[in-house]
Design an enzyme around this catalytic site. Structure first.
Site, PDB file in Angstrom:
ATOM      1  N   LYS A  53       9.196  11.213 -39.101  1.00 10.84           N
ATOM      2  CA  LYS A  53       9.022  13.028 -39.187  1.00 10.84           C
ATOM      3  C   LYS A  53      10.181  13.361 -39.877  1.00 10.84           C
ATOM      4  CE  LYS A  53       5.807  13.519 -38.624  1.00 10.84           C
ATOM      5  NZ  LYS A  53       4.472  13.238 -39.623  1.00 10.84           N
ATOM      6  N   HIS A 115      11.460   2.972 -42.118  1.00  6.21           N
ATOM      7  CA  HIS A 115      11.570   3.783 -40.551  1.00  6.21           C
ATOM      8  C   HIS A 115      12.319   3.062 -39.490  1.00  6.21           C
ATOM      9  CE1 HIS A 115       9.331   7.113 -41.155  1.00  6.21           C
ATOM     10  NE2 HIS A 115       8.357   6.806 -40.749  1.00  6.21           N
ATOM     11  N   SER A 145       7.971  18.185 -34.998  1.00  2.19           N
ATOM     12  CA  SER A 145       7.069  17.145 -35.477  1.00  2.19           C
ATOM     13  C   SER A 145       6.860  15.941 -35.234  1.00  2.19           C
ATOM     14  CB  SER A 145       8.218  17.173 -37.152  1.00  2.19           C
ATOM     15  OG  SER A 145       7.463  15.952 -37.840  1.00  2.19           O
TER      16      SER A 145
HETATM   17  P1  A3P Z   1       6.751  19.487 -39.588  1.00  2.00           P
HETATM   18  O1  A3P Z   1       5.968  18.692 -38.522  1.00  2.00           O
HETATM   19  O2  A3P Z   1       7.908  20.045 -39.158  1.00  2.00           O
HETATM   20  O3  A3P Z   1       6.331  19.976 -40.301  1.00  2.00           O
HETATM   21  P2  A3P Z   1       7.854  12.372 -42.758  1.00  2.00           P
HETATM   22  O4  A3P Z   1       6.953  13.221 -44.218  1.00  2.00           O
HETATM   23  O5  A3P Z   1       8.392  11.604 -42.383  1.00  2.00           O
HETATM   24  O6  A3P Z   1       6.521  11.914 -41.696  1.00  2.00           O
HETATM   25  O7  A3P Z   1       8.045  14.012 -42.408  1.00  2.00           O
HETATM   26  C1  A3P Z   1       7.032  14.877 -42.188  1.00  2.00           C
HETATM   27  C2  A3P Z   1       7.393  16.360 -42.123  1.00  2.00           C
HETATM   28  O8  A3P Z   1       7.885  16.677 -43.156  1.00  2.00           O
HETATM   29  C3  A3P Z   1       6.654  17.538 -41.783  1.00  2.00           C
HETATM   30  O9  A3P Z   1       7.103  18.345 -41.143  1.00  2.00           O
HETATM   31  C4  A3P Z   1       6.095  18.513 -42.877  1.00  2.00           C
HETATM   32  O10 A3P Z   1       5.764  19.338 -42.594  1.00  2.00           O
HETATM   33  C5  A3P Z   1       7.339  17.886 -43.219  1.00  2.00           C
HETATM   34  N1  A3P Z   1       7.263  18.299 -44.998  1.00  2.00           N
HETATM   35  C6  A3P Z   1       7.167  17.838 -45.862  1.00  2.00           C
HETATM   36  N2  A3P Z   1       7.082  17.906 -47.132  1.00  2.00           N
HETATM   37  C7  A3P Z   1       7.614  18.932 -46.555  1.00  2.00           C
HETATM   38  C8  A3P Z   1       8.303  19.639 -48.022  1.00  2.00           C
HETATM   39  N3  A3P Z   1       7.676  19.616 -49.311  1.00  2.00           N
HETATM   40  N4  A3P Z   1       8.603  20.589 -47.842  1.00  2.00           N
HETATM   41  C9  A3P Z   1       9.250  21.166 -46.333  1.00  2.00           C
HETATM   42  N5  A3P Z   1       8.653  20.483 -44.850  1.00  2.00           N
HETATM   43  C10 A3P Z   1       7.930  18.785 -45.795  1.00  2.00           C
END
Ligand code: A3P
Length: 301
Positions: A53, A115, A145
């Site tokens: 996340k 991860h 998140s």
């Molecule tokens: P949130 O849950 O705070 O919205 P991962 O890809 O490592 O699983 O991380 C997911 C997190 O990154 C989520 O956070 C998601 O919304 C955010 N995220 C993914 N793409 C993004 C983007 N282009 N801009 C901002 N946040 C992004």
């Protein structure tokens, strides 16, 4: 290009947390351990490493567009990001393992996601001097998140309520272990391994243009400004949230009615979750856990 057959995944149930190689894990990430550890990286592989996340999907999509955005239109319209960038340690029923998917990638470079904490990354990545892109996110937003993700992703253990989750997060009782050790481990590695680019989610939110430029310079790419601008726009939160190839809406084990994968994408959402008491206790614990590192995070921008 056909997507994967996810029907077998419908049977996935919430796994138990287990102790494995010194961290908390679930069997979906340990079932193919021998092959993960034996994985043969190639010198031009690029490893995208994160604590869950922290912005994995975002940086994966940026890298995918930088390398393949103009060369393979079909890839962009019909291949979900998790197929373009295989998740090395993932094993799901009746699906190719992450290792198999990575070995079957026809591209150069191969973009591979993990991860795993730094000490568990397969040795060959270091031996081959592969480029590693690490993204870190401040602990408070990362925890929030992760909490919402555990609520909606049926392949992860039950998160319990927020208070419960936060306590477990602090104690490192989360899949892939303690956030603290993860971010510090890669930070330490960077001091001796120059092919590691350490990025912050907060910087990406504040100035994604600049972060794309820095990535290009790390990767040795001379992507023209115009193209970098286009990539910055395509990888904006709103665009990625709408894009079926990047929003995970095709994965049946994720319940978007509980919480979408692309949830908020903000810095500072922790303020909507932490009580004053939780915040004070968290700060106190954080100070102790992070006292021996020079690593600094921003919890607001
Ligand atoms: P949130 O849950 O705070 O919205 P991962 O890809 O490592 O699983 O991380 C997911 C997190 O990154 C989520 O956070 C998601 O919304 C955010 N995220 C993914 N793409 C993004 C983007 N282009 N801009 C901002 N946040 C992004």
């Amino acid at each position: 290009m056909e997507g994967p057959d996810f029907s077998a995944m419908m049977s996935i149930s919430r796994p138990e947390l287990i102790e494995f190689e010194g961290i908390s894990m679930i069997h979906y990430f340990t079932d193919d351990w021998e092959n993960v550890q034996k994985f043969q990286a190639r010198p031009d592989d690029i490893l995208i490493a994160t604590y869950p996340k922290a912005g994995t999907t975002w940086v994966s999509y940026i890298l995918d567009l930088l390398y393949f955005g103009n060369t393979a239109p079909e890839r962009q319209t019909s291949m979900p990001i998790f197929m373009r960038v295989p998740f090395l340690e993932l094993v799901l029923p009746n699906m190719p393992t992450g290792v198999e998917q990575a070995n079957n990638l026809p591209t150069t470079p191969r973009l591979i996601k993990t991860h795993l904490p730094v000490q568990l990354v397969p040795k060959s990545f270091w031996e081959q001097n592969c480029k590693v892109v690490y993204v870190a996110r401040n602990a408070k937003d990362n925890a929030v998140s992760y909490f919402h993700f555990e609520r909606m992703a049926k392949g992860l253990p039950e998160p319990g309520d927020w208070n419960n989750f936060l306590q477990n997060f602090k104690e490192g009782k989360k899949v892939f272990g303690p956030w603290y050790d993860h971010v510090c481990g890669y930070w330490e590695k960077k001091q001796t391994y120059s092919n590691l680019h350490y990025m912050f989610f907060e910087d990406m939110v504040e100035d994604s243009r600049c972060e794309v430029e820095r990535l290009c310079s790390f990767l040795g790419l001379s992507t023209p400004l115009e193209e970098r601008e286009r990539i910055t726009e395509c990888t904006h939160f709103d665009k990625m949230k709408e894009n079926k190839m990047t929003n995970y809406s095709t994965v049946p084990t994720m319940d978007f009615k509980i919480s979408p994968f692309m949830r908020k994408g903000k810095v500072g959402d922790w303020k909507n979750h932490f009580t004053v008491a939780q915040n004070e206790q968290f700060d106190e614990h954080y100070k102790q856990r992070m006292q021996n590192t020079s690593l600094q995070f921003r919890t607001e921008i």
